[in-house]
Enzyme design. Sequence first.
Site, PDB file in Angstrom:
ATOM      1  N   LYS A  22       1.078  -1.319   0.196  1.00 10.81           N
ATOM      2  CA  LYS A  22      -0.558  -0.001   0.053  1.00 10.81           C
ATOM      3  C   LYS A  22       1.424   1.300  -0.105  1.00 10.81           C
ATOM      4  O   LYS A  22       0.424   2.020  -0.496  1.00 10.81           O
ATOM      5  CB  LYS A  22      -0.628  -0.263   1.349  1.00 10.81           C
ATOM      6  CG  LYS A  22      -1.371   1.459   1.449  1.00 10.81           C
ATOM      7  CD  LYS A  22      -2.455   1.496   2.856  1.00 10.81           C
ATOM      8  CE  LYS A  22      -1.570   1.183   4.131  1.00 10.81           C
ATOM      9  NZ  LYS A  22      -1.062   3.056   4.529  1.00 10.81           N
ATOM     10  N   ASN A  23       2.118   1.633   1.219  1.00  8.92           N
ATOM     11  CA  ASN A  23       2.161   2.490   1.435  1.00  8.92           C
ATOM     12  C   ASN A  23       4.046   2.973  -0.049  1.00  8.92           C
ATOM     13  O   ASN A  23       4.619   3.558  -0.210  1.00  8.92           O
ATOM     14  CB  ASN A  23       3.609   3.319   2.451  1.00  8.92           C
ATOM     15  CG  ASN A  23       2.705   2.735   3.266  1.00  8.92           C
ATOM     16  OD1 ASN A  23       1.155   3.116   3.169  1.00  8.92           O
ATOM     17  ND2 ASN A  23       3.037   2.596   4.455  1.00  8.92           N
ATOM     18  N   CYS A 116      -3.913  13.340  14.268  1.00  4.99           N
ATOM     19  CA  CYS A 116      -3.979  12.072  13.594  1.00  4.99           C
ATOM     20  C   CYS A 116      -3.975  10.311  14.771  1.00  4.99           C
ATOM     21  O   CYS A 116      -3.566  11.441  15.950  1.00  4.99           O
ATOM     22  CB  CYS A 116      -3.059  11.585  12.565  1.00  4.99           C
ATOM     23  SG  CYS A 116      -2.674   9.793  12.191  1.00  4.99           S
ATOM     24  N   ARG A 121       2.109  14.625  13.847  1.00  2.73           N
ATOM     25  CA  ARG A 121       2.370  14.041  11.702  1.00  2.73           C
ATOM     26  C   ARG A 121       2.245  15.472  11.380  1.00  2.73           C
ATOM     27  O   ARG A 121       1.390  15.212  10.117  1.00  2.73           O
ATOM     28  CB  ARG A 121       1.855  12.847  11.705  1.00  2.73           C
ATOM     29  CG  ARG A 121       1.453  11.691  12.021  1.00  2.73           C
ATOM     30  CD  ARG A 121       0.797  10.371  11.620  1.00  2.73           C
ATOM     31  NE  ARG A 121       1.335   9.804  10.502  1.00  2.73           N
ATOM     32  CZ  ARG A 121       0.911   9.622   9.706  1.00  2.73           C
ATOM     33  NH1 ARG A 121      -0.703   8.444  10.640  1.00  2.73           N
ATOM     34  NH2 ARG A 121       1.375   8.653   8.463  1.00  2.73           N
ATOM     35  N   ASP A 306       5.410   0.641  11.947  1.00  7.13           N
ATOM     36  CA  ASP A 306       4.376  -0.188  11.161  1.00  7.13           C
ATOM     37  C   ASP A 306       3.960  -1.072  11.794  1.00  7.13           C
ATOM     38  O   ASP A 306       2.808  -2.584  11.687  1.00  7.13           O
ATOM     39  CB  ASP A 306       4.090  -0.264   9.815  1.00  7.13           C
ATOM     40  CG  ASP A 306       3.661   1.207   9.534  1.00  7.13           C
ATOM     41  OD1 ASP A 306       3.568   2.040   9.386  1.00  7.13           O
ATOM     42  OD2 ASP A 306       3.828   1.408   8.436  1.00  7.13           O
ATOM     43  N   ARG A 398      -8.118  -0.582   5.546  1.00  9.86           N
ATOM     44  CA  ARG A 398      -7.810   0.879   4.720  1.00  9.86           C
ATOM     45  C   ARG A 398      -6.553   0.121   4.043  1.00  9.86           C
ATOM     46  O   ARG A 398      -5.298   0.189   3.178  1.00  9.86           O
ATOM     47  CB  ARG A 398      -6.890   1.987   5.512  1.00  9.86           C
ATOM     48  CG  ARG A 398      -8.618   3.134   5.742  1.00  9.86           C
ATOM     49  CD  ARG A 398      -8.300   4.048   6.839  1.00  9.86           C
ATOM     50  NE  ARG A 398      -6.673   4.607   6.153  1.00  9.86           N
ATOM     51  CZ  ARG A 398      -6.209   5.515   7.006  1.00  9.86           C
ATOM     52  NH1 ARG A 398      -6.153   5.950   8.160  1.00  9.86           N
ATOM     53  NH2 ARG A 398      -5.053   5.966   5.939  1.00  9.86           N
TER      54      ARG A 398
HETATM   55  N1  EPU Z   1       7.254  14.846  10.624  1.00 13.13           N
HETATM   56  C1  EPU Z   1       7.505  15.963  10.785  1.00 13.13           C
HETATM   57  N2  EPU Z   1       7.654  17.084   9.693  1.00 13.13           N
HETATM   58  C2  EPU Z   1       7.412  16.654   8.864  1.00 13.13           C
HETATM   59  C3  EPU Z   1       7.305  15.078   7.940  1.00 13.13           C
HETATM   60  C4  EPU Z   1       7.212  13.943   9.678  1.00 13.13           C
HETATM   61  O1  EPU Z   1       8.390  16.425  11.801  1.00 13.13           O
HETATM   62  O2  EPU Z   1       7.175  17.499   7.261  1.00 13.13           O
HETATM   63  C5  EPU Z   1       7.878  13.189  11.628  1.00 13.13           C
HETATM   64  C6  EPU Z   1       6.664  12.900  11.872  1.00 13.13           C
HETATM   65  O3  EPU Z   1       5.370  13.731  12.922  1.00 13.13           O
HETATM   66  C7  EPU Z   1       6.719  11.488  12.268  1.00 13.13           C
HETATM   67  C8  EPU Z   1       8.000  11.441  11.318  1.00 13.13           C
HETATM   68  O4  EPU Z   1       8.617  12.577  11.266  1.00 13.13           O
HETATM   69  O5  EPU Z   1       7.339  11.011  13.905  1.00 13.13           O
HETATM   70  C9  EPU Z   1       8.103  10.328  10.564  1.00 13.13           C
HETATM   71  O6  EPU Z   1       6.843  10.534  10.069  1.00 13.13           O
HETATM   72  P1  EPU Z   1       7.368  10.266   8.292  1.00 13.13           P
HETATM   73  O7  EPU Z   1       6.947  11.042   7.617  1.00 13.13           O
HETATM   74  O8  EPU Z   1       7.943   9.199   7.777  1.00 13.13           O
HETATM   75  O9  EPU Z   1       5.711   9.638   8.399  1.00 13.13           O
HETATM   76  P2  EPU Z   1       4.950   9.415   6.983  1.00 13.13           P
HETATM   77  O10 EPU Z   1       5.204   9.606   5.741  1.00 13.13           O
HETATM   78  O11 EPU Z   1       3.361  10.662   7.028  1.00 13.13           O
HETATM   79  C10 EPU Z   1       4.296   6.767   6.247  1.00 13.13           C
HETATM   80  C11 EPU Z   1       3.803   5.577   6.069  1.00 13.13           C
HETATM   81  C12 EPU Z   1       3.418   5.200   7.313  1.00 13.13           C
HETATM   82  C13 EPU Z   1       4.871   5.123   8.898  1.00 13.13           C
HETATM   83  C14 EPU Z   1       5.663   6.155   8.444  1.00 13.13           C
HETATM   84  C15 EPU Z   1       6.802   5.557   9.344  1.00 13.13           C
HETATM   85  C16 EPU Z   1       2.629   5.821   3.951  1.00 13.13           C
HETATM   86  C17 EPU Z   1       1.963   6.432   3.226  1.00 13.13           C
HETATM   87  N3  EPU Z   1       2.616   6.217   5.472  1.00 13.13           N
HETATM   88  O12 EPU Z   1       4.065   7.763   6.846  1.00 13.13           O
HETATM   89  O13 EPU Z   1       2.761   4.005   6.902  1.00 13.13           O
HETATM   90  O14 EPU Z   1       4.380   4.747   9.508  1.00 13.13           O
HETATM   91  O15 EPU Z   1       6.193   7.121   6.842  1.00 13.13           O
HETATM   92  O16 EPU Z   1       7.429   4.657   8.835  1.00 13.13           O
HETATM   93  O17 EPU Z   1       4.046   5.831   3.366  1.00 13.13           O
HETATM   94  C18 EPU Z   1       0.564   2.789   8.205  1.00 13.13           C
HETATM   95  O18 EPU Z   1       0.915   2.046   6.829  1.00 13.13           O
HETATM   96  O19 EPU Z   1      -0.097   2.299   8.679  1.00 13.13           O
HETATM   97  C19 EPU Z   1       1.513   3.731   8.549  1.00 13.13           C
HETATM   98  C20 EPU Z   1       1.096   4.710   9.193  1.00 13.13           C
END
Ligand code: EPU
Length: 418
Positions: A22-23, A116, A121, A306, A398
């Site tokens: 999915k991701n 969230c 996030r 995850d 989801r």
């Molecule tokens: N963060 C910031 N600022 C930003 C972006 C991220 O502070 O601009 C922080 C977040 O709050 C968090 C950390 O950095 O504490 C890491 O977040 P990241 O951006 O890596 O998460 P994401 O890209 O929103 C993806 C996956 C998540 C998975 C995380 C971590 C997708 C669509 N989602 O989220 O997947 O947990 O990386 O590996 O790729 C799931 O599938 O259940 C899921 C939540």
Amino acid sequence: MDKFVVQGGARLEGSIAVGGAKNSALPVMAACLLTSEPVLLRRIPRVRDIRTMQRLLVDIGARAEWSRGHLHVQAAEILSPEAPYELVKTMRASSLVLGPLVARAGRARVSLPGGCAIGARPINLHVAGLEQLGARIRQIHGYVEAEAPNGLRGAGIRFDRVTVTGTEDLIMAAVLAAGETVLENAAREPEVADLCQLLVRMGARIEGAGTPTIRIQGVERLHGAEHTIIPDRIEAGTFLIAGAITGGDLLVAGCDPEHLSALVAKLQQAGAEVLPEGPDALRVRTSARLRSADVETQEYPGFATDLQAQYMALMTQAEGIAIITETIFENRFMHALEMARMGANIRLEGRQAIVAGPRELTGAGVIASDLRASASLVLAALVARGETVIDRVYHIDRGYEKIEEKLAGVGARIRRVE
Ligand code: EPU
């Protein structure tokens, strides 16, 4: 709203198939906005988040249709470079269209996601990176409005912290920017590398995908391509834990064992036997009692956040004390309270959960708070005495395709009720 009803106690045996990630599918679908030509995507999972992204692409002006099990996307024209609040609030990953829209259309309007269930996030790093690529940004009425009427310019960007979708968003912006972009402290997740593989097939020039430093030479345009996305390592990991927690003998087929090495090491430390069977399958067996093993979540190649909730379910059945430390999200322990209602002994202290086992779990009514939390409750229910009713399984829908059918196919007593 659908529920799952699970009768615990069944050992899982047989072979269970893993679907596409999915991701990986979500950023790959967003990348289709970067070209006017058709892109053919294989192994896209039929889960709710994918339907949401499909709707978003169509609203933007693309065609996105299934044919013979594959997804065909073509964004001949960008009619409306927007991701409205109605969609973003149901799926944060909608913000993945920000980078591609600015790059292709010169402007984008994307709702800010808001809080969230697992943490704050924010998307500040996506926004700051786009600004460095020369976009003019305004945040107003809950939206990010970005403009780059004369196109984006390559830049050196160092992420303050590792962000998966942030890395993906900026890669997609930089592939059409003028000149070179260097991303440092980039995410190394396999999903980032998978996205880059598609982009390179579309004509992008990218080096270093899968490493912390990614170099991108912008090109003027991208063209159509075909791509098969990687197997879902989190679905595969959930099934490995399902095999281990039920004391079963399960073949997890169609996975990439390399993507699962941190989990496999922990499962082995906990006393489960996990062995490769050919290049794309892992077999998990547990005969002896499980032992506790501490875990700390990390960015890839570390232990995935995850899989933290699912691993916690496993530790309720292991002998000894396990300390589970969550370092990625500040509030990802909602499942612990539900597991405690089933009889687990879990104490929460800030970013740590201290799990004392083994404890006999008993079936109860529980509520799923997010995608991976729901999966962990299914795992706990598989070993609980009696019946567990899991509410709000739309969370699990989801990201897991027909999980109840897959688990029932290897012996779980689980059914969906409306
Ligand atoms: N963060 C910031 N600022 C930003 C972006 C991220 O502070 O601009 C922080 C977040 O709050 C968090 C950390 O950095 O504490 C890491 O977040 P990241 O951006 O890596 O998460 P994401 O890209 O929103 C993806 C996956 C998540 C998975 C995380 C971590 C997708 C669509 N989602 O989220 O997947 O947990 O990386 O590996 O790729 C799931 O599938 O259940 C899921 C939540």
